[in-house]
Design a protein around this motif. Structure first.
Motif, PDB file in Angstrom:
ATOM      1  N   ASN A 173       0.921  -1.211  -0.002  1.00 53.15           N
ATOM      2  CA  ASN A 173      -0.055   0.042   0.197  1.00 53.15           C
ATOM      3  C   ASN A 173       0.808   1.378   0.050  1.00 53.15           C
ATOM      4  N   ALA A 174       2.173   1.129   0.497  1.00 55.73           N
ATOM      5  CA  ALA A 174       2.696   2.453   0.759  1.00 55.73           C
ATOM      6  C   ALA A 174       3.357   2.974  -0.740  1.00 55.73           C
ATOM      7  N   HIS A 175       3.487   1.976  -1.565  1.00 50.75           N
ATOM      8  CA  HIS A 175       3.750   2.214  -2.874  1.00 50.75           C
ATOM      9  C   HIS A 175       2.770   2.819  -3.781  1.00 50.75           C
ATOM     10  N   VAL A 176       1.572   2.354  -3.381  1.00 51.40           N
ATOM     11  CA  VAL A 176       0.504   2.954  -4.204  1.00 51.40           C
ATOM     12  C   VAL A 176       0.117   4.464  -3.645  1.00 51.40           C
ATOM     13  N   LEU A 233      -7.442  -7.871  -5.870  1.00 50.75           N
ATOM     14  CA  LEU A 233      -6.230  -7.149  -6.264  1.00 50.75           C
ATOM     15  C   LEU A 233      -5.623  -6.069  -5.126  1.00 50.75           C
ATOM     16  N   LEU A 234      -6.552  -5.295  -4.554  1.00 49.32           N
ATOM     17  CA  LEU A 234      -6.234  -4.347  -3.524  1.00 49.32           C
ATOM     18  C   LEU A 234      -5.755  -5.060  -2.284  1.00 49.32           C
ATOM     19  N   PRO A 238       5.258  -3.972 -10.981  1.00 51.14           N
ATOM     20  CA  PRO A 238       5.205  -2.521 -10.881  1.00 51.14           C
ATOM     21  C   PRO A 238       4.327  -1.844 -11.438  1.00 51.14           C
ATOM     22  N   SER A 239       4.102  -2.176 -12.827  1.00 48.77           N
ATOM     23  CA  SER A 239       3.203  -1.580 -13.913  1.00 48.77           C
ATOM     24  C   SER A 239       1.613  -1.703 -13.216  1.00 48.77           C
ATOM     25  N   THR A 240       1.322  -2.642 -12.817  1.00 50.41           N
ATOM     26  CA  THR A 240       0.006  -3.036 -12.088  1.00 50.41           C
ATOM     27  C   THR A 240      -0.102  -1.983 -10.889  1.00 50.41           C
ATOM     28  N   VAL A 241       0.894  -1.722 -10.040  1.00 51.46           N
ATOM     29  CA  VAL A 241       0.903  -1.015  -8.916  1.00 51.46           C
ATOM     30  C   VAL A 241       0.661   0.443  -9.369  1.00 51.46           C
TER      31      VAL A 241
END
Ligand SMILES: NC(=O)c1ccc[n+]([C@@H]2O[C@H](COP(=O)([O-])OP(=O)(O)OC[C@H]3O[C@@H](n4cnc5c(N)ncnc54)[C@H](O)[C@@H]3O)[C@@H](O)[C@H]2O)c1
Ligand SMILES: O=P([O-])([O-])O[C@@H]1[C@@H](O)[C@H](O)[C@@H](O)[C@H](O)[C@@H]1O
Length: 539
Positions: A224-227, A271-272, A284-287
């Motif tokens: 979540n931190a990346h999102v 996914l979440l 990464p691309s999906t994030v």
């Protein structure tokens, strides 16, 4: 200097972006089209043909009409383009290209002076037929960009992320795409641009990319931190430059395909949850796609991997967010989709396509790894499927041409990819036709205009809404809606067009351009481009 997304440029006045009132090249004179200062409202009758097949195998074709109300917001917004992979060959080239166009630069080359242009952009470099001159009966063609009030690429504010922290000026040198005399003129501006740190999950791209990865957000798998960091980056960039909207494009390395795993990426909620749990099969691309969707920023995937796992598509639909992809269609494949369309629609039975290329840029280096090549092989191979399936005269069900795709990494040629193709076909009475092509594609100079087109069209689509009128054409009380979240209208720029679930994929290049052209024409009440020219035949 702290890394930060740097403004690329202001508008043609070089200062603030003046969202000027649209300057119309034409007006449509029709009771179905109403202009106001802020909107174009159109009542459009969409005509198509429904076909039913009887038990006797014969078809019944029934012309049908559906009346739509289209509403176009005429205010051209201030738009930011944030590139994932900004420091790559495409990212640096498109940035330098827009700077050069905005400043009207000219530079010296061995063949003489060259001036900035947008060649290769369908929106900025091509025209469409508006109609026929009422007096001379001759065709009147207008720049594609003028059909609707679109953003001008000179006014895009550019930023983005890269796992490599190199400034855009040094990364431009690393790319080896542009002439030194041009680079010299944009170097100062690009030296001030530095990509934001990005997320890096080593397993998704080739191991040979590791030496670039020095500009990272901590963490080696989804969380979540990346999102939230990417969402903050988008918000901060938008606020820092007083943007009306931001569009995010993936022009980072090709990733391997992600496994589609029930309970992980098959639905939006899964996914979440998978991201929250740090599942290592979320790329990464999906994030980036999830972060963009949650931030309401259209997200376009310029690479071939399956960024849009089912859960990402469902999330986009839930949030009415725009997504598009996959894989820029720049040189070899664009030629393929045009040539195959020509051959098969001419009744020539294509039986074999050998599609080889070698290139020496970093993209080629990444693709020298089998898993990443496999993503590209898929997108480069599927481009003929619809054209073959549409011709039951030449091909039995399930029959298709042999098709092989080969990509080799040869550093010496750099970005100047050499594509060698052979098309082998059966012709009349047992004859054969062999077409051999040698096509030198300066890959980033071909892809950069597509990056621009994808942003301009995706942004334009965010200012078009529709609702179905009643059968007698009267306005209904229904609310206006956005187009479906999956922008299949972008397919002309992409090898493996993403379409709304359950809808057909069209790869034929002429059909793709026709869809783009005629949807934009419909928004100003114009009929689809027809080459019937009955006015030249019935008199
Ligand atoms: N003609 C073309 O150039 C063309 C055509 C079709 C598709 N593509 C695709 O476009 C993409 C970019 O092509 P390119 O030639 O610019 O490649 P490139 O390798 O020069 O640039 C990719 C950039 O992405 C960066 N990167 C990698 N992972 C990242 C991450 N997780 N976050 C942020 N940055 C990351 C790399 O550091 C690099 O700077 C590739 O996937 C390529 O397959 C290119
Ligand atoms: O669009 P196109 O020229 O067919 O395809 C290209 C490939 O031929 C090339 O090998 C690859 O490195 C580029 O990313 C691009 O995908």
């Amino acid at each position: 200097m702290a890394p930060h997304a740097e403004v690329g440029m202001g508008s043609s006045n070089g200062v603030g972006y003046a969202a000027a009132a649209p300057k119309d090249l034409f007006k449509v004179d029709s009771p179905n089209v109403v202009y106001s200062d802020t909107e174009i409202n159109t009542k459009y009758t969409y005509r198509t043909t429904k076909v039913t097949k009887g038990d006797d195998g014969k078809y019944t074709a029934t012309p049908t009409e559906t009346v739509y109300d289209f509403k176009v917001d005429r205010k051209v917004p201030k738009v930011g383009m944030m590139l994932v992979g900004w420091g790559g060959n495409n990212g640096t080239t498109v940035t330098a290209g827009i700077i050069a166009n905005r400043r009207g630069l000219t530079w010296d080359t061995r063949e003489g002076p060259r001036t900035a242009n947008y060649y290769g952009s369908v929106i900025m470099g091509s025209t469409m037929k508006l109609g026929t001159d009422a007096r001379t009966n001759e065709e009147v063609n207008i720049p594609f960009h003028d059909i609707l009030p679109m953003v001008h690429p000179n006014d895009l504010v550019i930023g983005g992320w890269d796992i490599s922290g190199m400034s855009l000026a040094d990364a431009m040198d690393r790319a080896g795409v542009l002439e030194p005399t041009l680079k010299y003129q944009v170097r100062k501006e690009m030296a001030e641009m530095r990509p934001l740190p990005s997320i890096y999950y080593p397993d998704f791209i080739a191991a040979n990319q590791e030496d670039r990865a020095d500009n990272l957000i901590p963490g080696s798998k989804a969380c979540n931190a990346h999102v939230e960091q990417i969402r903050r980056d988008i918000r901060d960039f938008k606020a820092a430059h007083a943007l009306d909207k931001v569009i995010v494009q993936w022009t980072a390395n090709t990733e391997r395909y992600a496994d589609i795993i029930p309970g992980v990426n098959d639905t939006a909620d899964n996914l979440l949850r998978a991201i929250e749990a740090g599942h290592d099969e979320v790329s990464p691309s999906t994030v980036f796609a999830v972060a963009s969707i949650l931030e309401g920023a259209p997200f376009i995937n310029g690479s071939p991997q399956n960024t849009f796992v089912p859960g990402a598509i469902e999330l986009a639909e839930r949030h009415s967010a725009f997504i598009g992809g996959d894989d820029f269609k720049s040189g070899q494949t664009k030629m393929k989709s045009a040539l195959v369309d020509f051959l098969i629609s001419a009744g020539i039975k294509l039986t074999s396509i050998a599609s080889y290329n070698h290139l020496g840029n970093n993209d080629g280096k990444n693709l020298s790894s089998q898993k990443q090549f496999r993503s590209k092989e898929i997108s480069k191979s599927n481009v003929v499927d619809d054209m073959v399936a549409a011709n039951s005269v030449l091909y039995k069900p399930g029959e298709h041409p042999d098709h092989t795709v080969v990509i080799k990494y040869m550093p010496a040629v750099g970005d100047n990819k050499r594509a060698l193709d052979e098309y082998y076909a059966e012709i009349f009475m047992g004859g054969h036709q062999t077409i051999s092509l040698f096509n030198v594609c300066e890959d980033s100079l071909l892809a950069s205009p597509l990056i621009i087109d994808l942003v301009l069209v995706a942004e334009m689509m965010s200012r078009i809404q529709w609702k179905a009128a009643s059968s007698d054409g009267a306005a209904t009380t229904k609310e206006f809606k956005n187009f479906h979240s999956v922008l299949s209208i972008l397919s002309y720029m992409l090898k493996a067009p993403l379409t709304p679930p359950g809808t057909p994929v069209v790869n034929a290049l002429a059909k793709q351009r026709g869809a783009l052209t005629n949807i934009f024409r419909a928004c100003v009440g114009l009929e689809p481009e027809s080459d019937m020219t009955l006015e030249h035949k019935l008199f």
